[in-house]
Design a protein around this motif. Structure first.
Motif, short mmCIF file in Angstrom:
data_model
loop_
_atom_site.label_atom_id
_atom_site.label_comp_id
_atom_site.label_asym_id
_atom_site.label_seq_id
_atom_site.Cartn_x
_atom_site.Cartn_y
_atom_site.Cartn_z
N HIS A 169 -1.81 9.13 -2.41
CA HIS A 169 -3.20 9.48 -2.18
C HIS A 169 -3.71 10.95 -2.06
N SER A 223 -4.85 -2.13 3.84
CA SER A 223 -4.14 -3.40 3.52
C SER A 223 -3.61 -4.18 4.99
N ASP A 281 0.72 -1.27 0.27
CA ASP A 281 0.05 0.00 -0.08
C ASP A 281 1.03 1.22 0.18
N ILE A 290 0.72 3.20 -3.19
CA ILE A 290 -0.43 3.96 -3.73
C ILE A 290 -0.24 5.68 -3.19
N HIS A 330 -1.30 4.77 5.03
CA HIS A 330 -0.43 3.80 5.31
C HIS A 330 -0.99 2.89 6.31
#
Length: 333
Positions: free
Chosen positions: A46, A60, A41, A44, A56
């Motif tokens: 954001h 996940s 994650d 990713i 974070h």
């Protein structure tokens, strides 16, 4: 925790559960891969630095979602053989990842999607060889030992030692917190919120941060205390907290998000270029912190994406100081 530690934990757990049912190399490899997956994650984006931080270790790392994912991964690996055992092994690998992360101070959202509360015991640093090495050695012994039963026992010993180390870290943390609170009381400092986290790479020397009960109080206190300090008095240093800025901008989205995520352990300041800077006090040491963010000019906070401005202390001198100070008060000289 760091990726190597999560790989080692995943391998050790999977080897322990699968035992003789499959080759050690296969269970170790599958455990290493599954133990790494939740941290993907981090890839990713954001949209801004604060969102990347607080999102974070969210979905996940949620026990609910990882439990749903476990049988899928087990089906991919088992190929019809020992499915139930692979399910158990991979479920344990997946859920021990966030549970171990919870032992750090960062903040792990174990209960997503039902709650976004960031859990963080804060009793171990993100990298700690005393935790990781027993796991690596145990898996290596299971893989290389000609006597498989003996190798599997060594793997269990590695897991037991690493788990016992986590238990020690919690006990040491509680001991330091009691000492710190007693010292604050003796000095007449009113601070109900006290953060106790280990200095890097070990659990003998601890950093303590005390926030004042009064939100308008302009100072917070910081100290370093070793388990081996004995009855030596705690030496506190007061630092500016920027309480006026925090109060003024408390309702703005970036300040509110970081304040909630850090359980209030933040400070505010005006950066040299005039931007409002908010800092997470939990990770770093004064004046060097991993998570500091520029939010734009004070009159326009929230209108531009937050940018991270980490300031790490010099590695060599810091590690040398920790290596001396951890053994007790004599190292202060």
């Amino acid at each position: 925790m760091d990726s190597l530690t999560q790989i080692a934990l995943g391998s050790a757990v999977c080897v322990a559960v699968m035992g003789r049912r499959t080759a050690v190399w296969k269970s170790a490899l599958c455990g290493a891969v599954a133990g790494t997956l939740p941290d993907l994650d981090a890839l990713i984006d954001h949209g801004d630095a604060i969102s990347n931080m607080v999102l974070h270790r969210a979905e996940s790392h949620a026990l609910f979602f990882l439990t749903l994912a476990a049988p899928v991964f087990a089906w991919l690996v088992a190929r019809g053989r020992d499915f139930m055992r692979w399910w158990l092994a991979l479920w344990l690998v997946l859920v021990t990842h966030p549970l171990l992360d919870t032992m750090t101070v960062y903040g792990t959202q174990l209960l997503q999607p039902f709650s976004n509360y960031p859990f963080g015991v804060g009793s171990v640093f993100i990298i700690d060889p005393a935790y990781t090495l027993p796991l690596i050695l145990g898996v290596a012994a299971a893989w290389r030992c000609r006597d498989l039963a003996r190798g599997l026992r060594w793997n269990m010993v590695g897991l037991a030692l690493s788990t016992a180390y986590l238990g020690w870290s919690v006990l040491a943390q509680q001991h330091i917190e009691q000492r710190a609170r007693a010292s604050l009381s003796e000095q007449g400092v009113s601070a109900q919120r006290v953060l106790v986290t280990p200095a890097p790479l070990q659990t003998l020397l601890w950093r303590v941060v005390a926030l004042p009960d009064d939100p308008a109080d302009p100072k917070f206190h910081e100290a370093y205390v070793s388990v081996l300090d004995g009855q030596s008095p705690v030496q506190w240093e007061a630092h500016a907290r920027g309480s006026e800025l925090l109060i003024e901008h408390a309702a703005s989205a970036p300040v509110a998000r970081l304040t909630a995520f850090s359980h209030g352990f933040v400070k505010g300041a005006i950066a040299p270029d005039g931007q409002l800077r908010i800092t997470d006090l939990r990770m770093g040491q004064e004046p060097h912190y991993v998570f500091s963010f520029d939010l734009g000019l004070p009159e326009a906070v929230g209108q531009t994406p937050a940018t991270q401005v980490s300031a790490r202390p010099p590695v060599g001198p810091t590690l040398r100081w920790i290596g001396q100070r951890m053994w007790g008060p004599a190292a202060r000289q």
